[in-house]
Design a protein around this motif. Structure first.
Motif, PDB file in Angstrom:
ATOM      1  N   VAL A 347       0.877  -1.298   0.395  1.00 10.48           N
ATOM      2  CA  VAL A 347      -0.158   0.114   0.059  1.00 10.48           C
ATOM      3  C   VAL A 347       1.051   1.698  -0.350  1.00 10.48           C
ATOM      4  CG1 VAL A 347      -1.528   1.105   1.425  1.00 10.48           C
ATOM      5  CG2 VAL A 347      -2.192  -1.226   0.870  1.00 10.48           C
ATOM      6  N   LEU A 348       1.790   1.993   0.841  1.00 13.60           N
ATOM      7  CA  LEU A 348       2.703   2.479   0.981  1.00 13.60           C
ATOM      8  C   LEU A 348       3.681   2.763  -0.405  1.00 13.60           C
ATOM      9  CD1 LEU A 348       3.887   2.460   4.797  1.00 13.60           C
ATOM     10  CD2 LEU A 348       2.277   3.961   3.906  1.00 13.60           C
ATOM     11  N   HIS A 349       3.775   1.666  -1.259  1.00 15.64           N
ATOM     12  CA  HIS A 349       5.016   1.339  -2.274  1.00 15.64           C
ATOM     13  C   HIS A 349       3.684   2.043  -3.459  1.00 15.64           C
ATOM     14  CE1 HIS A 349       7.247  -0.521  -5.775  1.00 15.64           C
ATOM     15  NE2 HIS A 349       6.568  -0.215  -5.867  1.00 15.64           N
ATOM     16  N   GLU A 350       2.409   1.666  -2.959  1.00 15.15           N
ATOM     17  CA  GLU A 350       1.497   2.656  -4.095  1.00 15.15           C
ATOM     18  C   GLU A 350       1.362   3.556  -3.889  1.00 15.15           C
ATOM     19  OE1 GLU A 350       1.365   1.314  -7.153  1.00 15.15           O
ATOM     20  OE2 GLU A 350       2.330  -1.097  -6.502  1.00 15.15           O
ATOM     21  N   ILE A 351       1.482   4.350  -2.995  1.00 13.56           N
ATOM     22  CA  ILE A 351       1.183   5.851  -2.802  1.00 13.56           C
ATOM     23  C   ILE A 351       1.823   6.801  -2.594  1.00 13.56           C
ATOM     24  CG2 ILE A 351       0.713   7.176  -0.576  1.00 13.56           C
ATOM     25  CD1 ILE A 351      -1.130   5.386   0.960  1.00 13.56           C
ATOM     26  N   ALA A 352       3.199   5.614  -2.484  1.00 16.54           N
ATOM     27  CA  ALA A 352       4.615   6.813  -3.403  1.00 16.54           C
ATOM     28  C   ALA A 352       4.582   6.725  -4.656  1.00 16.54           C
ATOM     29  CB  ALA A 352       5.585   6.024  -2.916  1.00 16.54           C
ATOM     30  N   HIS A 353       3.938   6.007  -5.636  1.00 17.10           N
ATOM     31  CA  HIS A 353       3.825   5.906  -7.145  1.00 17.10           C
ATOM     32  C   HIS A 353       2.639   7.666  -6.847  1.00 17.10           C
ATOM     33  CE1 HIS A 353       6.295   3.467  -8.932  1.00 17.10           C
ATOM     34  NE2 HIS A 353       5.561   2.640  -8.373  1.00 17.10           N
ATOM     35  N   ALA A 354       1.459   7.125  -5.813  1.00 17.71           N
ATOM     36  CA  ALA A 354       0.081   8.926  -6.327  1.00 17.71           C
ATOM     37  C   ALA A 354       0.828   9.868  -5.914  1.00 17.71           C
ATOM     38  CB  ALA A 354      -1.174   8.000  -6.062  1.00 17.71           C
ATOM     39  N   SER A 355       1.320   9.706  -5.014  1.00 15.04           N
ATOM     40  CA  SER A 355       2.426  10.785  -4.428  1.00 15.04           C
ATOM     41  C   SER A 355       3.262  11.555  -5.391  1.00 15.04           C
ATOM     42  CB  SER A 355       2.646  11.117  -3.535  1.00 15.04           C
ATOM     43  OG  SER A 355       3.082  11.773  -3.109  1.00 15.04           O
ATOM     44  N   SER A 356       4.045  10.780  -5.863  1.00 16.71           N
ATOM     45  CA  SER A 356       5.656  11.245  -7.507  1.00 16.71           C
ATOM     46  C   SER A 356       4.907  11.408  -8.266  1.00 16.71           C
ATOM     47  CB  SER A 356       5.985  10.487  -7.108  1.00 16.71           C
ATOM     48  OG  SER A 356       5.794   9.301  -7.197  1.00 16.71           O
ATOM     49  N   HIS A 360       9.198   3.300 -10.772  1.00 17.18           N
ATOM     50  CA  HIS A 360      10.102   2.866 -10.701  1.00 17.18           C
ATOM     51  C   HIS A 360      11.055   3.618 -10.581  1.00 17.18           C
ATOM     52  CE1 HIS A 360       7.316  -0.023  -9.706  1.00 17.18           C
ATOM     53  NE2 HIS A 360       7.430  -0.275  -9.030  1.00 17.18           N
ATOM     54  N   GLY A 361      12.071   3.478  -9.564  1.00 21.45           N
ATOM     55  CA  GLY A 361      13.703   4.381  -9.245  1.00 21.45           C
ATOM     56  C   GLY A 361      13.682   5.815  -9.825  1.00 21.45           C
ATOM     57  N   SER A 362      12.908   6.861 -10.055  1.00 18.49           N
ATOM     58  CA  SER A 362      12.826   7.529 -10.843  1.00 18.49           C
ATOM     59  C   SER A 362      13.534   8.528  -9.239  1.00 18.49           C
ATOM     60  CB  SER A 362      11.948   8.040 -11.389  1.00 18.49           C
ATOM     61  OG  SER A 362      10.153   8.648 -10.429  1.00 18.49           O
ATOM     62  N   ILE A 363      13.912   9.501  -9.116  1.00 15.10           N
ATOM     63  CA  ILE A 363      14.436  10.613  -8.120  1.00 15.10           C
ATOM     64  C   ILE A 363      12.659  11.133  -7.808  1.00 15.10           C
ATOM     65  CG2 ILE A 363      15.138  12.342  -7.696  1.00 15.10           C
ATOM     66  CD1 ILE A 363      17.122  12.321  -9.930  1.00 15.10           C
ATOM     67  N   PRO A 364      11.999  11.601  -8.243  1.00 12.33           N
ATOM     68  CA  PRO A 364      10.355  11.543  -8.025  1.00 12.33           C
ATOM     69  C   PRO A 364      10.556  10.604  -6.501  1.00 12.33           C
ATOM     70  CG  PRO A 364      10.463  12.892  -9.328  1.00 12.33           C
ATOM     71  CD  PRO A 364      11.875  11.759  -9.885  1.00 12.33           C
ATOM     72  N   PHE A 365       9.647   9.468  -7.244  1.00 15.83           N
ATOM     73  CA  PHE A 365       9.329   7.905  -6.380  1.00 15.83           C
ATOM     74  C   PHE A 365      10.403   7.804  -4.970  1.00 15.83           C
ATOM     75  CE2 PHE A 365       9.267   3.584  -6.165  1.00 15.83           C
ATOM     76  CZ  PHE A 365       8.135   3.587  -5.721  1.00 15.83           C
ATOM     77  N   MET A 366      11.591   8.097  -5.478  1.00 12.70           N
ATOM     78  CA  MET A 366      12.419   7.495  -4.576  1.00 12.70           C
ATOM     79  C   MET A 366      12.309   8.175  -3.212  1.00 12.70           C
ATOM     80  SD  MET A 366      13.663   4.618  -5.193  1.00 12.70           S
ATOM     81  CE  MET A 366      14.630   4.132  -3.710  1.00 12.70           C
ATOM     82  N   ALA A 367      12.343   9.805  -3.593  1.00  8.67           N
ATOM     83  CA  ALA A 367      11.917  10.602  -2.473  1.00  8.67           C
ATOM     84  C   ALA A 367      10.890  10.494  -1.748  1.00  8.67           C
ATOM     85  CB  ALA A 367      11.920  11.637  -3.111  1.00  8.67           C
ATOM     86  N   ALA A 368       9.429   9.862  -2.394  1.00  8.23           N
ATOM     87  CA  ALA A 368       8.464   9.834  -2.122  1.00  8.23           C
ATOM     88  C   ALA A 368       8.237   8.676  -1.147  1.00  8.23           C
ATOM     89  CB  ALA A 368       7.068   9.377  -2.650  1.00  8.23           C
ATOM     90  N   ILE A 369       9.019   7.183  -1.286  1.00  7.31           N
ATOM     91  CA  ILE A 369       9.420   6.408  -0.639  1.00  7.31           C
ATOM     92  C   ILE A 369       9.942   6.940   1.163  1.00  7.31           C
ATOM     93  CG2 ILE A 369      10.889   4.212  -0.202  1.00  7.31           C
ATOM     94  CD1 ILE A 369       8.378   3.463  -2.066  1.00  7.31           C
TER      95      ILE A 369
END
Length: 398
Positions: A347-356, A360-369
């Motif tokens: 769930v938190l992984h997919e929330i990071a996608h929604a937020s950013s 996968h692997g992008s800087i915005p996604f990793m920052a959200a994670i």
């Protein structure tokens, strides 16, 4: 006794005579036997002559050769040189010749117009070449029973490239899988023959082509393909790289594992699950959802609903994903409810996608994670301040 100018026939008759084998030839025009006689004007030189007499069967059709005193074993061995008598099973016939089933525990046989000219220990099939090349003709003029592969290889390849039958393609496909172990036959080392086998198999039914490495690393997707009725064929890496440029015999694209993923996702539909229908253990995991959303804070503001599905799309990593941000919803696969930790991670992984809004692997996604991890750490520290203090004191004392 095979040739175009009678030389082979005369040599054969002389050999029979020398070995004490009686020969009688019957034709509609005459009966012919052999005898030694003096040459004209050379009385002291005796040579072999044809003794011609009136036909005993003037109404017969064709020519009959009778050989007496020839051992049965020799006759059997001689007949084995001729496809007509050897009885090799024909698998497929093409304009250049036929593909024959190789006899078990025997070398493959190469026939030219029905006469055996070579044996091949490393060939998958035997062949009867009916359309010869100039190179092959020259080789046959020099040698009849031990013709080198270079003389007939191009014709064997041409025969295989014209093949369209299931039985030939299946045997080639099976042999392709033996390449990593080095137990394959020589025909499948020819790349254009590999391509033809793939074309035939792709035409005959639902087929997906994978490498041995993909079979290991993408096992879940391979199982999905098999469950969906696809036949999975293992091919060499070099051939996989060429699939995108190939078409089957009907002109359709040939499917590799990534093509299967695209086709799967194009026809995919979710099989949603009502949370009230969950098992008790699954409900225990599902119950922490409000806390996860609260913990995520602003990261979850774009998420309208989190839903459960029995099925899930395949991702580019070639396995069935456990969750997906399918704006404005997050969908998780039912299997992640096997534990609260597993469910929370997805769930938190997919929330990071929604937020950013990133992959996968992008800087915005990793920052959200990273930010979600920090929020989780803070929440954990608040939940047990005494333990956090003890930990700090312990580190300070060290």
């Amino acid at each position: 006794m095979v040739g175009k100018f009678g030389v082979g026939l005369k040599d054969a008759l002389a050999t029979f005579y020398r070995r004490g084998i009686e020969v009688k030839i019957r034709t509609p025009q005459a009966d012919i036997t052999l005898q030694r006689a003096a040459k004209s004007n050379f009385a002291d030189v005796k040579t072999l002559h044809a003794a011609i007499s009136a036909p005993s069967e003037p109404k017969r059709h064709g020519t009959d050769f009778t050989l007496r005193s020839l051992p049965d074993a020799d006759m059997t061995a001689a007949r084995d040189y001729f496809l007509r008598f050897a009885g090799d099973e024909e698998l497929e016939r093409t304009e250049f010749g036929s593909i024959l089933r190789r006899r078990p525990d025997q070398p493959a046989r190469i026939y030219v117009k029905g006469v055996r000219v070579a044996l091949e220990e490393q060939f998958l099939f035997s062949y009867n070449i009916t359309s010869t090349t100039a190179q092959l003709q020259r080789a046959l003029n020099r040698e009849r029973t031990n013709v080198g592969r270079s003389a007939y290889q191009d014709r064997v390849k041409a025969i295989l490239l014209k093949a369209t039958s299931d039985v030939v393609a299946e045997q080639l496909a099976q042999d392709l899988t033996r390449i990593p172990a080095g137990t394959n036959h020589d025909e499948v080392l020819w790349l254009d023959v590999q391509e033809q086998a793939v074309r035939i198999l792709a035409t005959k039914g639902k087929t997906v082509f994978v490498t041995s490495q993909q079979l290991f690393t993408m096992g879940a997707t391979v199982q999905e393909a098999r469950a969906d009725g696809y036949k999975v064929i293992v091919i060499p890496d070099r051939l996989l790289a060429r699939l995108s440029s190939l078409r089957d015999l009907n002109g359709n694209p040939i499917l590799d594992i990534r093509g299967f993923i695209q086709a799967w996702n194009a026809s995919f539909t979710y099989d949603f699950v009502d949370p009230s229908k969950l098992k008790k253990s699954e409900r225990e995991s599902w119950a922490i959802l409000p806390e996860l959303v609260r913990l995520a804070g602003d990261h979850a503001k774009r998420v309208k609903e989190i839903r459960i599905s029995n099925t899930m799309r395949l991702d580019e990593g070639a396995y069935e994903t456990e969750g997906v941000w399918d704006s404005p919803h997050i969908v998780v696969k039912r299997s992640v409810l096997d534990s609260r930790r597993h469910f929370a991670r997805v769930v938190l992984h997919e929330i990071a996608h929604a937020s950013s809004g990133a992959n996968h692997g992008s800087i915005p996604f990793m920052a959200a994670i990273d930010d979600l991890a920090a929020l989780g750490a803070i929440e954990a520290a608040r939940a047990s301040p005494a333990r956090a203090g003890d930990s700090t004191n312990s580190r300070g004392g060290a």
